[in-house]
Motif scaffolding. Sequence first.
Motif, PDB file in Angstrom:
ATOM      1  N   MET A   1       0.844  -1.159   0.000  1.00  0.00           N
ATOM      2  CA  MET A   1       0.000   0.000   0.000  1.00  0.00           C
ATOM      3  C   MET A   1       0.897   1.233   0.000  1.00  0.00           C
ATOM      4  O   MET A   1       1.826   1.339   0.785  1.00  0.00           O
ATOM      5  N   THR A   2       0.595   2.162  -0.881  1.00  0.00           N
ATOM      6  CA  THR A   2       1.382   3.387  -0.949  1.00  0.00           C
ATOM      7  C   THR A   2       0.917   4.361   0.127  1.00  0.00           C
ATOM      8  O   THR A   2      -0.174   4.229   0.690  1.00  0.00           O
ATOM      9  N   LYS A   3       1.742   5.343   0.392  1.00  0.00           N
ATOM     10  CA  LYS A   3       1.407   6.375   1.372  1.00  0.00           C
ATOM     11  C   LYS A   3       0.134   7.113   0.947  1.00  0.00           C
ATOM     12  O   LYS A   3      -0.724   7.421   1.769  1.00  0.00           O
ATOM     13  N   GLU A   4      -0.012   7.366  -0.345  1.00  0.00           N
ATOM     14  CA  GLU A   4      -1.176   8.075  -0.853  1.00  0.00           C
ATOM     15  C   GLU A   4      -2.454   7.255  -0.661  1.00  0.00           C
ATOM     16  O   GLU A   4      -3.500   7.797  -0.313  1.00  0.00           O
ATOM     17  N   GLN A   5      -2.377   5.942  -0.906  1.00  0.00           N
ATOM     18  CA  GLN A   5      -3.531   5.068  -0.699  1.00  0.00           C
ATOM     19  C   GLN A   5      -3.943   5.065   0.766  1.00  0.00           C
ATOM     20  O   GLN A   5      -5.125   5.149   1.094  1.00  0.00           O
ATOM     21  N   LYS A   6      -2.966   4.968   1.633  1.00  0.00           N
ATOM     22  CA  LYS A   6      -3.222   4.953   3.068  1.00  0.00           C
ATOM     23  C   LYS A   6      -3.888   6.252   3.501  1.00  0.00           C
ATOM     24  O   LYS A   6      -4.896   6.243   4.215  1.00  0.00           O
ATOM     25  N   GLU A   7      -3.361   7.377   3.071  1.00  0.00           N
ATOM     26  CA  GLU A   7      -3.922   8.672   3.436  1.00  0.00           C
ATOM     27  C   GLU A   7      -5.334   8.846   2.894  1.00  0.00           C
ATOM     28  O   GLU A   7      -6.197   9.409   3.573  1.00  0.00           O
ATOM     29  N   SER A  11      -8.646   9.348   5.253  1.00  0.00           N
ATOM     30  CA  SER A  11      -9.524  10.495   5.036  1.00  0.00           C
ATOM     31  C   SER A  11     -10.963  10.059   4.783  1.00  0.00           C
ATOM     32  O   SER A  11     -11.903  10.645   5.339  1.00  0.00           O
ATOM     33  N   GLU A  12     -11.158   9.037   3.961  1.00  0.00           N
ATOM     34  CA  GLU A  12     -12.511   8.553   3.654  1.00  0.00           C
ATOM     35  C   GLU A  12     -13.246   8.088   4.903  1.00  0.00           C
ATOM     36  O   GLU A  12     -14.407   8.428   5.120  1.00  0.00           O
ATOM     37  N   ILE A  13     -12.563   7.317   5.738  1.00  0.00           N
ATOM     38  CA  ILE A  13     -13.204   6.803   6.946  1.00  0.00           C
ATOM     39  C   ILE A  13     -13.500   7.942   7.916  1.00  0.00           C
ATOM     40  O   ILE A  13     -14.587   8.003   8.509  1.00  0.00           O
ATOM     41  N   THR A  14     -12.572   8.857   8.075  1.00  0.00           N
ATOM     42  CA  THR A  14     -12.775   9.981   8.987  1.00  0.00           C
ATOM     43  C   THR A  14     -13.983  10.800   8.554  1.00  0.00           C
ATOM     44  O   THR A  14     -14.811  11.173   9.384  1.00  0.00           O
ATOM     45  N   ILE A  15     -14.113  11.052   7.276  1.00  0.00           N
ATOM     46  CA  ILE A  15     -15.259  11.816   6.761  1.00  0.00           C
ATOM     47  C   ILE A  15     -16.571  11.090   7.057  1.00  0.00           C
ATOM     48  O   ILE A  15     -17.560  11.720   7.437  1.00  0.00           O
ATOM     49  N   LEU A  16     -16.587   9.767   6.911  1.00  0.00           N
ATOM     50  CA  LEU A  16     -17.802   8.992   7.206  1.00  0.00           C
ATOM     51  C   LEU A  16     -18.247   9.136   8.661  1.00  0.00           C
ATOM     52  O   LEU A  16     -19.438   9.126   8.957  1.00  0.00           O
ATOM     53  N   LEU A  17     -17.290   9.288   9.562  1.00  0.00           N
ATOM     54  CA  LEU A  17     -17.599   9.320  10.989  1.00  0.00           C
ATOM     55  C   LEU A  17     -17.680  10.723  11.580  1.00  0.00           C
ATOM     56  O   LEU A  17     -18.109  10.886  12.719  1.00  0.00           O
ATOM     57  N   LYS A  18     -17.283  11.736  10.838  1.00  0.00           N
ATOM     58  CA  LYS A  18     -17.218  13.112  11.349  1.00  0.00           C
ATOM     59  C   LYS A  18     -18.561  13.649  11.834  1.00  0.00           C
ATOM     60  O   LYS A  18     -18.603  14.442  12.762  1.00  0.00           O
TER      61      LYS A  18
END
Length: 77
Positions: A1-7, A11-18
């Motif tokens: 997994m690349t750093k960009e994929q991880k980030e 971000s996607e999960i954080t947005i879902l839970l914000k």
Amino acid sequence: MTKEQKEKMESEITILLKNKHSDIRTHIDTFDTKGTINISFFWDRISNQQWQGATSFKCHINDYPKIIETDILPYFE
């Protein structure tokens, strides 16, 4: 997994839970070379030194979308 994929995943999960957890943060670590990842959640009020207060989920990268729907989102409801 690349750093960009991880980030992007973090971000996607954080947005879902914000909406319900405004101060939540997500961190993803590669657990091994077989594609296992560890998704950790912590809150701004918890310092980086207090990782024992974090909640985490371990899964294979291919199961990531399923884990979000079946484990992560229900856990934070």
